[in-house]
Design an enzyme around this catalytic site. Structure first.
Site, short mmCIF file in Angstrom:
data_model
loop_
_atom_site.label_atom_id
_atom_site.label_comp_id
_atom_site.label_asym_id
_atom_site.label_seq_id
_atom_site.Cartn_x
_atom_site.Cartn_y
_atom_site.Cartn_z
N GLU A 329 2.08 0.54 -5.29
CA GLU A 329 1.93 0.56 -3.84
C GLU A 329 0.91 -0.50 -3.40
OE1 GLU A 329 2.83 5.27 -2.83
OE2 GLU A 329 0.75 4.55 -2.84
N CYS A 330 1.29 -1.32 -2.46
CA CYS A 330 0.40 -2.26 -1.77
C CYS A 330 -0.41 -3.12 -2.75
CB CYS A 330 -0.51 -1.50 -0.80
SG CYS A 330 -1.22 -2.56 0.49
#
Length: 449
Positions: A329-330
């Site tokens: 994620e991210c």
């Protein structure tokens, strides 16, 4: 006992005051902290102050029963005596200008929690009463039981503002914090500096606690908390628990990668996964695991150190080449890219990433899966949030992206989710309650791969 500390707006000192209160009351009580909204950073302060893991409550991620069940789960995990909930922005600020989704008021209603308003009282006397009156009248169902005045000029100012609020609004003022710029905390592009990264923050929390103890009537606060009622939880199921096959998941947790909701890891454990922490910054290679989970954080700040750890980069790259499952994620996606600002990363995905001066994504997200992938099935709709200053350049080698972004921005053209070599990476941050099938899908795909 519980209380919700809500601001009249942003920048009123909610985190310093809330964390200071948590620290002081932890001397006598077992305090379970909570934070409203999609926030990884403020909870690290709460956790450091209380010794208990702070948890997020959010009415965009959770329905009312999930809010109640998540609140109850947090208390049971810590065996807490009292619960202190730090709000987000102003009490009523949420997803829309008129609704309650995503705001602190919705959490107060779901939990029937008394509210203490924290107000920046600089230059305010009678106007402070007008503000409190407006907050109370906008939704009379809310239990606004007290006020803390922050940034007061001195005793005379505090006395006059207190008299105004108490006489004109029939609301108790339980404290007034004097102006003191040294109470401010360091910030960076994603908000407050995480407590895990800055050891000296413990000294700051001690100072906040001293100020709270000197200027807030904590006995009055406890009396307000005693007025809170017990909540009834009709359905305690927060996410799908169905996978029976054990797995081992390596989770990147260190100074760089620390944006994880505790419920995400717990939901994986509920689905028979064993969580094995490792550090992309300090360890030489990944542990012996079946899959990797690399959450958000600050790879752009530590890009030189991450780039220098070549054995770790090679270890993750080979894990991917062997088509073992990786979810990121991210910041985790940036780490899996070819490079960030010229510093080489894992090169799991052949795309370069770079920092920008302007925020690239700051929104609640609704996503729809375009096909089956590690965490969702085709046409499955789930929620999350995005908050980043980074971009990833996919123009020259356009990948097939996994998600339609129905709300939010994603990587490009309202799409997100690079899915390659059994690795999935996206800008979306997911909370297990916002995607109840997340852990089941991930662990199922691990054990079947």
């Amino acid at each position: 006992m519980k209380v919700l500390l809500a601001g009249t707006g942003s920048g009123v000192g909610k985190t310093t005051i809330s964390t200071g209160i948590m620290k002081v009351l932890s001397k006598k009580y077992n305090v379970q902290p909570f934070k409203i909204g999609p926030d990884y950073i403020d909870p690290t302060y709460h956790t450091l102050a209380t010794g208990n893991t702070s948890r997020n409550l959010d009415s965009f991620f959770m329905d009312e029963e999930q809010i109640k069940a998540s609140f109850k789960r947090g208390i049971e995990k810590s065996n807490g005596d009292i619960s202190i909930i730090e709000g987000v922005r102003g009490l009523y600020e949420g997803l829309s200008p008129t609704g309650n989704v995503g705001n602190s008021a919705s959490i107060a209603k779901a939990l029937d929690a008394p509210i203490i308003l924290i107000m920046n009282a600089r230059s305010l006397v009678k106007s402070a009463a007008a503000i409190v009156l407006g907050f109370k009248q906008l939704d009379p169902q809310l239990k606004i039981e007290g006020v803390i005045l922050n940034k007061v000029k001195g005793k005379r100012h505090y006395k006059k503002a207190k008299e105004s609020v108490e006489k004109l609004t029939n609301t108790q003022v339980i404290g007034g914090i004097p102006r003191d710029e040294s109470l401010a905390v360091d910030e960076r592009h994603l908000g407050l500096v995480p407590a895990l990264e800055k050891e000296t923050i413990a000294n700051n929390i001690e100072k906040w606690a001293e100020v709270v103890e000197a200027y807030i009537d904590l006995d009055a606060l406890i009396e307000i908390m005693k007025s809170s009622s017990k909540i009834k939880v009709a359905n305690s199921e927060l996410w799908k628990i169905a996978n029976k096959n054990p797995s081992k998941i390596g989770v990147a947790i260190d100074e760089v990668f620390n944006f994880y909701y505790p419920e995400n890891l717990e939901s994986l454990e509920d689905n028979k996964a064993k969580i094995i922490p490792f550090s992309p910054l300090k360890d030489e290679t990944i542990p012996d695991v079946d899959a990797l989970y690399i959450g958000g954080g600050y790879p752009e700040i530590f890009k030189k150190e991450l780039s220098a750890n070549e054995s770790m980069l090679e270890s993750i790259k080979q894990f991917s080449v062997d088509k073992n499952p990786i979810y990121a994620e991210c910041g985790g996606m940036i780490y899996l890219s070819k490079a960030i600002d010229g510093s080489k990363m894992v090169n799991n995905f052949p795309y370069e990433s770079f920092m920008t001066e302007k925020v690239q994504g700051l929104s609640y997200v609704i996503a729809k899966s375009l096909d089956n992938n590690l965490i969702s099935n085709k046409d499955e709709v789930f929620r999350g949030h995005e908050f980043h200053y980074t971009k990833i350049d996919i123009e020259n080698k356009k990948p097939n992206l996994a998600f339609d972004i129905l709300r939010g921005r994603g990587i490009a053209n309202n799409k997100d989710g690079i899915f390659l070599n059994n690795s999935l990476a996206n800008f979306i941050h997911i909370h297990a309650c916002s995607h109840p099938n997340f852990a089941y899908n991930f662990t199922k795909n691990i054990t079947e791969s």
